[in-house]
Write an enzyme that holds these catalytic residues in place. Sequence first.
Site, short mmCIF file in Angstrom:
data_model
loop_
_atom_site.label_atom_id
_atom_site.label_comp_id
_atom_site.label_asym_id
_atom_site.label_seq_id
_atom_site.Cartn_x
_atom_site.Cartn_y
_atom_site.Cartn_z
N LYS A 34 -13.14 -23.28 -52.25
CA LYS A 34 -14.50 -23.30 -52.81
C LYS A 34 -15.47 -23.00 -51.67
O LYS A 34 -15.55 -23.72 -50.69
CB LYS A 34 -14.81 -24.64 -53.47
CG LYS A 34 -16.14 -24.61 -54.26
CD LYS A 34 -17.33 -24.88 -53.36
CE LYS A 34 -18.64 -24.80 -54.14
NZ LYS A 34 -19.69 -25.64 -53.53
N GLY A 37 -22.61 -23.76 -49.71
CA GLY A 37 -23.41 -24.39 -48.68
C GLY A 37 -23.85 -23.42 -47.59
O GLY A 37 -24.00 -22.23 -47.79
N GLY A 70 -26.13 -22.26 -55.80
CA GLY A 70 -27.27 -23.01 -56.30
C GLY A 70 -28.59 -22.71 -55.59
O GLY A 70 -29.61 -22.45 -56.25
N ASP A 200 -17.50 -26.59 -57.76
CA ASP A 200 -16.46 -27.50 -57.26
C ASP A 200 -15.46 -27.80 -58.38
O ASP A 200 -14.24 -27.76 -58.17
CB ASP A 200 -17.08 -28.82 -56.78
CG ASP A 200 -17.95 -28.65 -55.56
OD1 ASP A 200 -17.55 -27.92 -54.64
OD2 ASP A 200 -19.04 -29.25 -55.52
N LYS A 256 -17.19 -33.11 -55.86
CA LYS A 256 -16.17 -32.62 -54.92
C LYS A 256 -14.91 -33.47 -55.00
O LYS A 256 -13.79 -32.93 -55.06
CB LYS A 256 -16.73 -32.58 -53.50
CG LYS A 256 -17.93 -31.65 -53.37
CD LYS A 256 -18.42 -31.52 -51.97
CE LYS A 256 -19.75 -30.78 -51.91
NZ LYS A 256 -19.73 -29.51 -52.62
#
Length: 303
Positions: A34, A37, A70, A200, A256
């Site tokens: 995944k 970030g 996001g 996630d 997560k």
Amino acid sequence: MGNDVLDTLMEKAKVLIEALPYMRQFYGKRIVVKYGGKAMVSEPLKHAFALDIVLMNYVGMHPVIVHGGGPQIGDLMKRIGKEPHFVQGMRVTDSETMDIVEMVLGGKINKEIVALINRHGGKAIGLSGKDGNLIQASKMKVFRDNPSIGQPEIIDIGLVGKVEAITPQVIEVLDSSGFIPVIAPVGVGKDGETYNINADLVAGEIAAALQAEKLILLTDVPGILDEKQQLISTLQADQIQALIDQGIISEGMLPKVEACLTALAGKVPKAHIIDGRVEHALLLEIFTDQGIGTQILASSASR
């Protein structure tokens, strides 16, 4: 050749020798990653991630990437004058927002990742969860306590979905042909409706459906931290709930660990939550004896 140069070369040889058992262990195995970030925003980290994936592929592993996006969705919403709203950490997604989500995730971000991996020598192909019914979804229901009516009430957060089923054949066909799947976490409902799904959770479901060797989640923290903010290097699945009850695992870490538990329940041997802000975090986790971040095990297996 000077001693300093020879010492440097010897250190490089030791790194390769340390990596050799892991290359052997994971050869031919699927690793679900995944990607999200800071690693998706910083240019050096983006290139380091792409290189890691290409190297994994060249030494015989089969990486499968699920990506988030996001912050990028939020930025575009604000640019067009649409204010993002969240309920219990999930983006309220009306039809207009869903169009933005699909455009950013399935279009811009997905193709940027594919292009970067290909630029570094890989063979990546971008997918939406709608391709080949890869991610079948249904509307997620969110509840909150309402003392005035004496029972929980349902909050409508729009086109936010949960995974109902994964069609792994789509990934398997690409994988068997040497391609690296890059998946946007957009699902399709039974009537053709489009759903925005937490990346996630999608990664955990895909890892379980593929019975992958590992699930690795890139985050913006070192891993799961204890009450003293020290890294917990290893956890058993049955220890997770106590940490949630104590508030040690909370907020953004909750989906997560849920993804990790889903993967472990699907016979994935190990799940890892690692710091994607570290260059080549994937290689450090997979190819070194110590590894980085937090590993979560279904049993007492070692790293």
